[in-house]
Design a protein around this motif. Sequence first.
Motif, PDB file in Angstrom:
ATOM      1  N   GLN A   5      39.913  66.916  73.441  1.00 49.48           N
ATOM      2  CA  GLN A   5      38.851  65.513  73.584  1.00 49.48           C
ATOM      3  C   GLN A   5      39.749  64.728  74.352  1.00 49.48           C
ATOM      4  O   GLN A   5      40.907  64.566  74.578  1.00 49.48           O
ATOM      5  N   PRO A   6      39.078  63.957  74.967  1.00 47.43           N
ATOM      6  CA  PRO A   6      39.749  62.781  75.906  1.00 47.43           C
ATOM      7  C   PRO A   6      40.246  61.791  74.957  1.00 47.43           C
ATOM      8  O   PRO A   6      40.276  61.604  73.895  1.00 47.43           O
ATOM      9  N   ARG A   7      41.314  61.222  75.608  1.00 41.11           N
ATOM     10  CA  ARG A   7      42.014  59.972  74.980  1.00 41.11           C
ATOM     11  C   ARG A   7      41.137  59.012  74.178  1.00 41.11           C
ATOM     12  O   ARG A   7      41.564  58.219  73.329  1.00 41.11           O
ATOM     13  N   ASP A   8      40.359  58.698  74.968  1.00 34.10           N
ATOM     14  CA  ASP A   8      39.132  57.352  74.704  1.00 34.10           C
ATOM     15  C   ASP A   8      38.657  58.127  73.266  1.00 34.10           C
ATOM     16  O   ASP A   8      38.447  57.145  72.452  1.00 34.10           O
ATOM     17  N   ALA A   9      38.314  59.445  72.981  1.00 35.91           N
ATOM     18  CA  ALA A   9      38.060  59.879  71.679  1.00 35.91           C
ATOM     19  C   ALA A   9      39.003  59.588  70.842  1.00 35.91           C
ATOM     20  O   ALA A   9      38.785  59.140  69.586  1.00 35.91           O
ATOM     21  N   VAL A  10      40.346  59.843  71.030  1.00 36.51           N
ATOM     22  CA  VAL A  10      41.385  59.555  70.148  1.00 36.51           C
ATOM     23  C   VAL A  10      41.351  58.137  69.751  1.00 36.51           C
ATOM     24  O   VAL A  10      41.712  57.710  68.638  1.00 36.51           O
ATOM     25  N   ALA A  11      41.296  57.290  70.756  1.00 33.92           N
ATOM     26  CA  ALA A  11      41.503  55.599  70.429  1.00 33.92           C
ATOM     27  C   ALA A  11      40.383  55.501  69.541  1.00 33.92           C
ATOM     28  O   ALA A  11      40.316  54.487  68.669  1.00 33.92           O
ATOM     29  N   ARG A  12      39.047  55.914  69.795  1.00 30.76           N
ATOM     30  CA  ARG A  12      37.904  55.576  68.885  1.00 30.76           C
ATOM     31  C   ARG A  12      38.055  56.053  67.479  1.00 30.76           C
ATOM     32  O   ARG A  12      37.623  55.099  66.442  1.00 30.76           O
ATOM     33  N   MET A  13      38.786  57.231  67.303  1.00 31.54           N
ATOM     34  CA  MET A  13      38.969  57.927  66.121  1.00 31.54           C
ATOM     35  C   MET A  13      39.984  56.691  65.517  1.00 31.54           C
ATOM     36  O   MET A  13      39.952  56.523  64.200  1.00 31.54           O
ATOM     37  N   ALA A  14      41.044  56.330  66.013  1.00 33.74           N
ATOM     38  CA  ALA A  14      42.145  55.504  65.479  1.00 33.74           C
ATOM     39  C   ALA A  14      41.295  54.179  65.093  1.00 33.74           C
ATOM     40  O   ALA A  14      41.311  53.770  63.890  1.00 33.74           O
ATOM     41  N   GLU A  15      40.360  53.419  65.929  1.00 37.21           N
ATOM     42  CA  GLU A  15      39.795  52.135  65.723  1.00 37.21           C
ATOM     43  C   GLU A  15      38.738  52.458  64.377  1.00 37.21           C
ATOM     44  O   GLU A  15      38.968  51.667  63.406  1.00 37.21           O
ATOM     45  N   ASN A  51      39.357  54.358  62.125  1.00 37.29           N
ATOM     46  CA  ASN A  51      40.373  54.292  60.778  1.00 37.29           C
ATOM     47  C   ASN A  51      40.888  53.069  60.665  1.00 37.29           C
ATOM     48  O   ASN A  51      41.731  52.906  59.559  1.00 37.29           O
ATOM     49  N   GLY A  52      40.697  51.881  61.535  1.00 36.43           N
ATOM     50  CA  GLY A  52      41.309  50.760  60.948  1.00 36.43           C
ATOM     51  C   GLY A  52      42.780  50.603  61.789  1.00 36.43           C
ATOM     52  O   GLY A  52      43.545  49.784  61.249  1.00 36.43           O
ATOM     53  N   TRP A  53      43.052  51.605  62.509  1.00 37.95           N
ATOM     54  CA  TRP A  53      44.539  51.688  62.982  1.00 37.95           C
ATOM     55  C   TRP A  53      44.406  50.733  64.428  1.00 37.95           C
ATOM     56  O   TRP A  53      43.558  50.642  65.239  1.00 37.95           O
ATOM     57  N   THR A  54      45.591  50.034  64.952  1.00 37.02           N
ATOM     58  CA  THR A  54      45.639  49.526  65.951  1.00 37.02           C
ATOM     59  C   THR A  54      46.617  50.178  66.887  1.00 37.02           C
ATOM     60  O   THR A  54      47.889  50.783  66.338  1.00 37.02           O
ATOM     61  N   VAL A  55      46.317  50.555  67.954  1.00 32.30           N
ATOM     62  CA  VAL A  55      47.031  51.779  68.736  1.00 32.30           C
ATOM     63  C   VAL A  55      47.909  51.109  69.740  1.00 32.30           C
ATOM     64  O   VAL A  55      47.481  50.331  70.572  1.00 32.30           O
ATOM     65  N   ASP A 106      51.087  56.188  68.154  1.00 31.97           N
ATOM     66  CA  ASP A 106      51.915  55.229  67.642  1.00 31.97           C
ATOM     67  C   ASP A 106      51.258  53.881  67.487  1.00 31.97           C
ATOM     68  O   ASP A 106      50.657  53.566  68.473  1.00 31.97           O
ATOM     69  N   GLY A 107      51.179  53.444  66.316  1.00 24.75           N
ATOM     70  CA  GLY A 107      50.536  52.082  66.039  1.00 24.75           C
ATOM     71  C   GLY A 107      50.644  51.485  64.920  1.00 24.75           C
ATOM     72  O   GLY A 107      51.787  51.647  64.138  1.00 24.75           O
ATOM     73  N   ARG A 108      49.708  50.864  64.419  1.00 20.81           N
ATOM     74  CA  ARG A 108      49.766  50.081  62.959  1.00 20.81           C
ATOM     75  C   ARG A 108      48.425  50.555  62.295  1.00 20.81           C
ATOM     76  O   ARG A 108      47.452  50.587  62.969  1.00 20.81           O
ATOM     77  N   ASP A 109      48.622  50.372  60.940  1.00 19.27           N
ATOM     78  CA  ASP A 109      47.477  50.886  59.972  1.00 19.27           C
ATOM     79  C   ASP A 109      46.686  49.342  59.691  1.00 19.27           C
ATOM     80  O   ASP A 109      47.358  48.409  60.199  1.00 19.27           O
ATOM     81  N   ALA A 110      45.852  49.487  58.931  1.00 17.93           N
ATOM     82  CA  ALA A 110      44.959  48.263  58.653  1.00 17.93           C
ATOM     83  C   ALA A 110      45.814  47.310  57.995  1.00 17.93           C
ATOM     84  O   ALA A 110      45.594  46.059  58.071  1.00 17.93           O
TER      85      ALA A 110
END
Length: 104
Positions: free
Chosen positions: A33-43, A45-49, A62-66
Amino acid sequence: MKKTLTILGFLAVFPAGAALADDDCFVPMADWQPRDAVARMAEENGWTVRRIKIDDGCYEIDGRDAGGRRIEVKVDPGTLRVIEFEYEDDDDRRERDRKGGDND
């Protein structure tokens, strides 16, 4: 006799080594899957990448949870299924820095 013991020793250790590799991803790059899809999945889930990188053939976020806690999430690049989720402990780092770090 020594040769037999060596072979038996290798066979006893081999399954343990294979078990350690369970966190690796073995997905052909064409199926990622493209990185954009990973970023959307993280978003979603309420994660900040902070960063998305590749580690052991998997995506690693690597980031922060909600709640603002530091996280490290390993994701299968083909299915975007979470393989491993770790909370990073900021308190230990602050405590170590207050004491002068690891250079004592």
